[in-house]
Design a protein around this motif. Structure first.
Motif, short mmCIF file in Angstrom:
data_model
loop_
_atom_site.label_atom_id
_atom_site.label_comp_id
_atom_site.label_asym_id
_atom_site.label_seq_id
_atom_site.Cartn_x
_atom_site.Cartn_y
_atom_site.Cartn_z
N ALA B 13 -19.25 10.12 1.64
CA ALA B 13 -18.93 8.90 2.40
C ALA B 13 -19.50 9.04 3.81
O ALA B 13 -19.30 10.06 4.47
CB ALA B 13 -17.42 8.70 2.46
N ILE B 14 -20.23 8.02 4.23
CA ILE B 14 -20.79 8.00 5.58
C ILE B 14 -19.98 6.96 6.33
O ILE B 14 -20.04 5.76 6.02
CB ILE B 14 -22.28 7.63 5.54
N VAL B 15 -19.18 7.43 7.28
CA VAL B 15 -18.05 6.63 7.77
C VAL B 15 -18.21 6.23 9.24
O VAL B 15 -18.35 7.09 10.11
CB VAL B 15 -16.73 7.43 7.60
N GLY B 16 -18.13 4.95 9.51
CA GLY B 16 -18.13 4.45 10.89
C GLY B 16 -16.72 4.38 11.41
O GLY B 16 -15.84 3.79 10.77
N LEU B 17 -16.48 4.99 12.57
CA LEU B 17 -15.12 5.09 13.12
C LEU B 17 -14.81 4.03 14.16
O LEU B 17 -13.71 3.98 14.70
CB LEU B 17 -14.91 6.47 13.75
N GLY B 18 -15.80 3.18 14.48
CA GLY B 18 -15.56 2.22 15.55
C GLY B 18 -15.56 2.89 16.91
O GLY B 18 -16.07 4.01 17.06
N PRO B 19 -14.94 2.25 17.91
CA PRO B 19 -15.00 2.77 19.28
C PRO B 19 -14.41 4.16 19.44
O PRO B 19 -14.81 4.90 20.34
CB PRO B 19 -14.17 1.75 20.08
N GLY B 20 -13.43 4.53 18.62
CA GLY B 20 -12.87 5.87 18.72
C GLY B 20 -11.36 5.92 18.55
O GLY B 20 -10.85 6.75 17.82
N ARG B 21 -10.64 5.02 19.23
CA ARG B 21 -9.17 5.06 19.14
C ARG B 21 -8.73 4.69 17.73
O ARG B 21 -9.35 3.88 17.05
CB ARG B 21 -8.54 4.10 20.15
N MET B 22 -7.62 5.29 17.29
CA MET B 22 -7.12 5.07 15.94
C MET B 22 -6.92 3.59 15.63
O MET B 22 -7.13 3.15 14.50
CB MET B 22 -5.78 5.81 15.74
N GLU B 23 -6.53 2.80 16.62
CA GLU B 23 -6.20 1.40 16.31
C GLU B 23 -7.43 0.54 16.03
O GLU B 23 -7.29 -0.61 15.63
CB GLU B 23 -5.34 0.78 17.41
N TYR B 24 -8.61 1.12 16.18
CA TYR B 24 -9.83 0.39 15.82
C TYR B 24 -10.54 1.00 14.61
O TYR B 24 -11.66 0.63 14.29
CB TYR B 24 -10.78 0.29 17.01
N ILE B 25 -9.91 1.96 13.96
CA ILE B 25 -10.47 2.56 12.74
C ILE B 25 -9.91 1.81 11.53
O ILE B 25 -8.70 1.60 11.44
CB ILE B 25 -10.12 4.06 12.65
N THR B 26 -10.75 1.40 10.62
CA THR B 26 -10.26 0.63 9.47
C THR B 26 -9.52 1.53 8.48
O THR B 26 -9.80 2.73 8.38
CB THR B 26 -11.41 -0.07 8.71
N PRO B 27 -8.57 0.96 7.73
CA PRO B 27 -7.89 1.74 6.68
C PRO B 27 -8.89 2.35 5.69
O PRO B 27 -8.68 3.45 5.19
CB PRO B 27 -7.00 0.69 6.00
#
Lengths: 261, 261
Positions: B13-27
């Motif tokens: 899995a090649i995973v994009g985490l978004g900006p970094g904070r947990m609240e912007y990481i998708t389930p």
């Protein structure tokens, strides 16, 4: 400022929901919806949120009427916590622009938050390999708000650069021919081997993906509709294969110029 | 194919985490990490994930070495569940491109998933209003993998179109002058009033935003670093005000040509 005390109680969140399924909605977006008293948005986007909407006033609308919806949201947000939702990212062909325009015009001062989401360009790209690894452009083929000649000028310029181009709104009942027109422009600058990814309902139910080339795009034009995002590769993009299977598109970033692998 | 049975057990899995904070990481991104036996990525991106990483083998790396990291991930993924993480969206200047290139070259056949995330363009835009409401271009100023003359040609073309441009990698120790060069190109086509949004550490700790104009950009150049995303508005972009406060940038989509509000 007679309404100052009143307006201090309200707030407005403009929320991007990503592709639609719960597993691509960020916790921040869910939180903005959870604390809203009023939730506004297109009916399609509200369906997956239903478990979260108990006890809230939900105002669903059909496509179009964005200006009315923005005005209604701002009016409610003077005194209530309001969330207005968009598919994808709220800032890309979503509700953020028009809501902030109407808000500025209204003179209302309230706390506003734009909550970003996974936009269709990234959702679609993820389903067809890595077509947007480097620089790219995002262009909507909808001529409802942008004159067609401006769209054509933009297509010419970005195809001439040879960078990948993501086409939003490639086709709809009102503009069935804009996609074919975009293909004509692409052919002026790009080879027939240029890979194209067609992604319908990216990361939603009934998702369909097609990997083809500019030379063979005609046969796939009927499959393109208003729920489709099309990625036209750039000069360096190529088909990605695993074994004998066509899996997607790779746009190399340039590591091959620096490293042996 | 002696290793066929073996490779069937692995996945990548090649995973994009978004900006970094947990609240912007998708389930979905969290799920991909949760089921991985090995998690690879730049140390910075792994820090917020620490609570999820117990019992996994974590291979953190410093910036650069993307090819080595890709090769290691693929080697492990022949026989194990592997997640390799990127900040933002994995497909935009992230790990997806190089991993798929190396994977294709290796001949290994395993299930691969690219998990999209909130890319820096959308994260940064959300902090400065709605600068990307319509068409836009995304360009990296890093000349590590793309020759500088190609970058300059792209800047010229997109500034000439007058669409907003998101600049990734605007400055770093290795290329302190590329941003000033981009400004020179912008000045050829855009007025001094063109709004510019500078967003450092978008949606992370120590976030800083600056709203300025092309005419006044010089004084803000020292604030730009490798954690900054810069959005240069287009011909129609303007400063967004609430009361007397400058709040951000609006790029109108064109509703004002159709509606009275």
């Amino acid at each position: 400022m007679p309404s100052h005390a009143e307006t201090e109680k309200g707030s407005l969140a403009i929320v991007g929901l990503g592709p639609g399924r719960m597993e691509y909605i960020t916790p921040r977006a869910l939180k903005a919806i959870a604390r809203a008293e009023y939730v506004l948005g297109h009916a399609t986007y509200l369906v997956p949120l239903e478990p979260l909407l108990a006890g809230k006033t939900v105002i669903s609308s059909s496509m179009g009427k964005e200006v009315d919806r923005a005005e209604q949201a701002i009016d409610l947000a003077k005194t209530h916590a309001v969330a207005i939702v968009s598919g994808g990212d709220a800032g890309v062909y979503g509700m953020a622009g028009i809501v902030l325009e109407v808000l500025e015009h209204s003179g209302v001062t309230i706390p506003v938050e734009v909550v970003p989401g996974v936009t269709a360009a990234n959702a679609a790209a993820s389903r067809v390999g890595s077509p947007l690894s480097g620089d790219f452009a995002v262009i909507s083929l909808s001529d409802l708000l942008t004159p067609l000649e401006v769209i054509e000028q933009r297509l010419d310029a970005v195809f001439a650069l040879g960078i990948p181009v993501v086409l939003y709104n490639p086709k709809s009942r009102g503009r069935p021919h804009n996609f074919a027109l975009a293909v004509e422009h692409a052919r002026k600058y790009l080879s027939e081997e240029t890979p194209i990814g067609i992604v319908k309902n990216a990361l939603r139910e009934d998702e369909e993906t097609i990997i083809t080339t500019l030379g063979e795009i005609e046969e796939h034009i009927p499959a393109i509709d208003m729920h489709t995002t099309v990625i036209i590769g750039g000069k360096e993009s190529r088909i990605w294969r695993m074994g004998d299977d066509v899996k997607g598109i790779i746009t190399p970033r340039g590591y091959h110029r620096k490293y042996v692998y």
